[in-house]
Design an enzyme around this catalytic site. Structure first.
Site, PDB file in Angstrom:
ATOM      1  N   HIS A   1       5.552  37.923  49.670  1.00  0.00           N
ATOM      2  CA  HIS A   1       6.335  37.178  50.674  1.00  0.00           C
ATOM      3  C   HIS A   1       7.461  36.352  50.039  1.00  0.00           C
ATOM      4  O   HIS A   1       8.398  35.978  50.721  1.00  0.00           O
ATOM      5  CB  HIS A   1       5.437  36.324  51.570  1.00  0.00           C
TER       6      HIS A   1
ATOM      7  N   LYS B   1      -0.637  41.581  48.322  1.00  0.00           N
ATOM      8  CA  LYS B   1      -0.886  41.235  46.938  1.00  0.00           C
ATOM      9  C   LYS B   1      -2.231  40.528  46.805  1.00  0.00           C
ATOM     10  O   LYS B   1      -2.713  40.034  47.819  1.00  0.00           O
ATOM     11  CB  LYS B   1       0.225  40.324  46.421  1.00  0.00           C
TER      12      LYS B   1
ATOM     13  N   LYS C   1      -1.558  24.569  40.895  1.00  0.00           N
ATOM     14  CA  LYS C   1      -2.036  23.831  42.061  1.00  0.00           C
ATOM     15  C   LYS C   1      -2.224  22.358  41.694  1.00  0.00           C
ATOM     16  O   LYS C   1      -2.411  22.019  40.520  1.00  0.00           O
ATOM     17  CB  LYS C   1      -3.396  24.379  42.505  1.00  0.00           C
TER      18      LYS C   1
ATOM     19  N   HIS D   1       4.610  36.693  42.529  1.00  0.00           N
ATOM     20  CA  HIS D   1       5.778  35.968  43.014  1.00  0.00           C
ATOM     21  C   HIS D   1       6.800  35.633  41.921  1.00  0.00           C
ATOM     22  O   HIS D   1       7.989  35.868  42.078  1.00  0.00           O
ATOM     23  CB  HIS D   1       5.353  34.657  43.678  1.00  0.00           C
TER      24      HIS D   1
ATOM     25  N   LYS E   1      11.944  35.389  51.271  1.00  0.00           N
ATOM     26  CA  LYS E   1      12.596  34.090  51.450  1.00  0.00           C
ATOM     27  C   LYS E   1      14.114  34.289  51.474  1.00  0.00           C
ATOM     28  O   LYS E   1      14.659  35.063  50.699  1.00  0.00           O
ATOM     29  CB  LYS E   1      12.177  33.115  50.335  1.00  0.00           C
TER      30      LYS E   1
ATOM     31  N   ASP F   1      -2.523  35.378  41.039  1.00  0.00           N
ATOM     32  CA  ASP F   1      -2.135  34.969  42.397  1.00  0.00           C
ATOM     33  C   ASP F   1      -0.629  34.716  42.490  1.00  0.00           C
ATOM     34  O   ASP F   1      -0.005  35.031  43.500  1.00  0.00           O
ATOM     35  CB  ASP F   1      -2.923  33.690  42.760  1.00  0.00           C
TER      36      ASP F   1
ATOM     37  N   GLU G   1       2.964  23.564  42.921  1.00  0.00           N
ATOM     38  CA  GLU G   1       2.429  23.358  44.270  1.00  0.00           C
ATOM     39  C   GLU G   1       1.682  22.038  44.304  1.00  0.00           C
ATOM     40  O   GLU G   1       0.972  21.695  43.352  1.00  0.00           O
ATOM     41  CB  GLU G   1       1.468  24.492  44.652  1.00  0.00           C
TER      42      GLU G   1
HETATM   43  C1  BG6 Z   1       0.301  32.839  48.211  1.00  0.00           C
HETATM   44  C2  BG6 Z   1      -0.775  32.413  47.265  1.00  0.00           C
HETATM   45  O1  BG6 Z   1       0.656  34.180  47.971  1.00  0.00           O
HETATM   46  O2  BG6 Z   1       1.448  32.026  48.031  1.00  0.00           O
HETATM   47  C3  BG6 Z   1      -1.112  30.951  47.485  1.00  0.00           C
HETATM   48  O3  BG6 Z   1      -1.935  33.200  47.454  1.00  0.00           O
HETATM   49  C4  BG6 Z   1       0.132  30.111  47.417  1.00  0.00           C
HETATM   50  O4  BG6 Z   1      -2.050  30.523  46.513  1.00  0.00           O
HETATM   51  C5  BG6 Z   1       1.229  30.663  48.313  1.00  0.00           C
HETATM   52  O5  BG6 Z   1      -0.180  28.779  47.787  1.00  0.00           O
HETATM   53  C6  BG6 Z   1       2.530  29.926  48.134  1.00  0.00           C
HETATM   54  O6  BG6 Z   1       3.457  30.385  49.086  1.00  0.00           O
HETATM   55  P1  BG6 Z   1       4.623  29.447  49.592  1.00  0.00           P
HETATM   56  O7  BG6 Z   1       5.556  30.329  50.318  1.00  0.00           O
HETATM   57  O8  BG6 Z   1       3.959  28.424  50.453  1.00  0.00           O
HETATM   58  O9  BG6 Z   1       5.210  28.823  48.374  1.00  0.00           O
END
Ligand code: BG6
Length: 474
Positions: free
Chosen positions: A177, A147, A325, A239, A181, A234, A215
């Site tokens: 990803h 992605k 962020k 996600h 999970k 992103d 985050e």
């Molecule tokens: C990634 C993004 O796909 O996912 C990042 O590019 C982000 O910006 C991350 O921080 C978050 O993944 P996780 O699993 O740590 O929540």
């Protein structure tokens, strides 16, 4: 049963994702005994970043030492390391890569599968795919694509067309990803294996759904990637919308890839195109001073939005989504707010939590994750006072943690098994860009927010009469 023998070709082997996730993830799978009986991993990168085989092994060892779950040492590491080699890829002359792949195949013998993982920025996808096509390397191999998948509908369509010239859809694994999970699979189990939850999973009983992925980290020096991407592309269109698909889907006719993805795509088709008035874009104060960021940048580092799903199950139930962020905490939480019973028998002043938060189901996707039902009980004592109570399931205390796989590990394994259930399909991603189009065409101005906060204050108005609310971490 381990996956069939494989030659994995890792494009972008010297990049950030390979270092942080892919190499440590593959080593973890090897340690857990989940890799194929026989495999080779061929790293590749543009000629300018070429490594020797030994250089790649050292690179991988450093990556695992820094980001992996177990130390790169002992017999497990030696066996893994011996499976690594490198061959530079050049759109002009693909020879070093071809040679490395052939050598790996000869070493394995038999007819190993090829799995190409394109861990490269979107601008480089098409040329890599073309390279795989023109050199014949693609063969009957499979491809994992990272992605964000395109930047809008037109580019996603082009990308799909380019991929389909070389790989038919059954061999394409678009990775997100979050879908790897544990808790995502567990949403399926929770909903479709239990009489307790699924009957409630609809507009009759649920008043609103919150998908919240704040985050704590900032952009961590990824200015070059982030400036051109922003939080919406992103995190949200990828996600958060994918999570929404699993939370909102109808029961699939079977637990197999296309049945699941059919239901997911139906959710995306019922999503109303985004209304820019229902979106807040934020940018943390100080973002514009980060190295590599345009001092007048309009890129968002935060998005909150309200989404409507126009189908029979969810009509009128707002889905409120938030991520960004440099926020107060890092969390991954889906909350389903339950409606109050028809008649309010217990006056509000008899309740400890008078704000109506206690009727809810909370799915926490943090690794390893938890599921909590929050409800009201009578406080012991002579008067009828209600208090909050939790019924909680915790992965960490219920199961041996060492069996759990992280997102990437789980998905790399599924790709080797050829199971597309947790990968996105071309019609799904294209539909999501369609949903996003009004926002991309007319994005509201970014609003500043303080690092360490929960985002711009204006997000509260987005969700009235509900509230942004994160239950305490368990
Ligand atoms: C990634 C993004 O796909 O996912 C990042 O590019 C982000 O910006 C991350 O921080 C978050 O993944 P996780 O699993 O740590 O929540």
């Amino acid at each position: 049963e381990p996956p069939a023998d494989h030659v994995i070709v890792l494009f972008g082997a010297t990049g950030d994702l390979a270092r942080r996730k892919l190499l440590p993830g593959l080593f973890h799978l090897a340690r857990a005994g989940l890799m194929p009986r026989r495999y080779r991993i061929v790293g590749t990168a543009p000629a300018a970043e070429a490594l020797t085989d030994q250089g790649f092994r050292t690179h991988a060892q450093q990556a695992v030492a820094r980001f992996g779950r177990s130390r790169p040492e002992g017999p497990a590491w030696e066996a893994f390391e011996a499976a690594l080699s490198f061959g530079a890829a050049d759109t002009g002359a693909a020879d070093p890569l071809m040679t490395a792949v052939r050598e790996a195949e000869t070493a394995l013998g038999g007819e190993p599968r090829r799995l190409f993982h394109l861990a490269v920025p979107p601008v480089a996808f098409t040329s890599m795919i073309d390279l795989l096509g023109t050199t014949g390397l693609a063969g009957n191999g499979r491809v994992i694509v990272e992605k964000p998948f395109g930047t809008d509908l037109a580019s996603a369509r082009e990308l799909n067309a380019a991929i389909h010239r070389v790989f038919d859809e059954s061999r394409v694994f678009r990775i997100d990803h979050f879908l790897g999970k544990e808790a995502v699979d567990n949403v399926l189990a929770l909903r479709f294996a239990n009489g307790l939850f699924e009957p409630l999973w609809n507009r009759e009983h649920i008043s609103h759904v919150q998908i919240d992925v704040p985050e704590h980290i900032d952009i961590q020096g990824r200015a070059r990637f982030f400036e051109g991407t922003g939080t919406f592309r992103d995190m949200v269109v990828t996600h958060l919308f994918q999570l929404l698909g699993f939370v909102a889907m109808e029961p699939p006719v079977a637990l197999e890839a296309d049945a699941l993805r059919d239901e997911q795509v139906k959710v995306f088709r019922s999503m109303r195109a985004l209304d820019p008035a229902h979106v807040v874009r934020g940018q943390y104060t100080g973002y514009r001073d980060e190295q590599g960021v345009d001092p007048a940048s309009d890129t968002e580092t935060f998005v909150a939005l309200r989404v409507e799903i126009d189908n029979w199950r969810w009509a009128g139930v707002p889905f409120q989504l938030r991520t960004g962020k440099a926020l107060a905490e890092g969390r991954h939480v889906v909350t389903l707010g339950l409606r109050e019973p028809a008649l309010r028998m217990f006056p509000l002043d008899t309740r400890a939590a008078a704000d109506g938060r206690s009727n809810e189901l909370v799915i926490d996707f943090d690794d390893p994750g938890s599921i909590t039902a929050r409800f009201l009980v009578k406080e012991p004592g002579p008067s009828m006072q209600l208090a909050d109570a939790d019924m909680a399931f915790d992965y960490s205390t219920s199961f041996a943690a060492q069996n759990s796989l992280e997102g990437y590990e789980h998905l790399l394994l599924e790709a080797m098994r050829g199971n597309q259930s947790l990968f996105t399909r071309s019609d799904g991603v294209e539909r999501l860009w369609e949903v996003a189009a009004p926002l991309l065409d007319a994005p509201p101005a970014v609003e500043p927010y303080a690092p360490g906060s929960w985002g711009p204050g204006s997000i509260d108005a987005l969700v009235t009469p509900y509230r942004w609310h994160l239950p305490d971490r368990r």
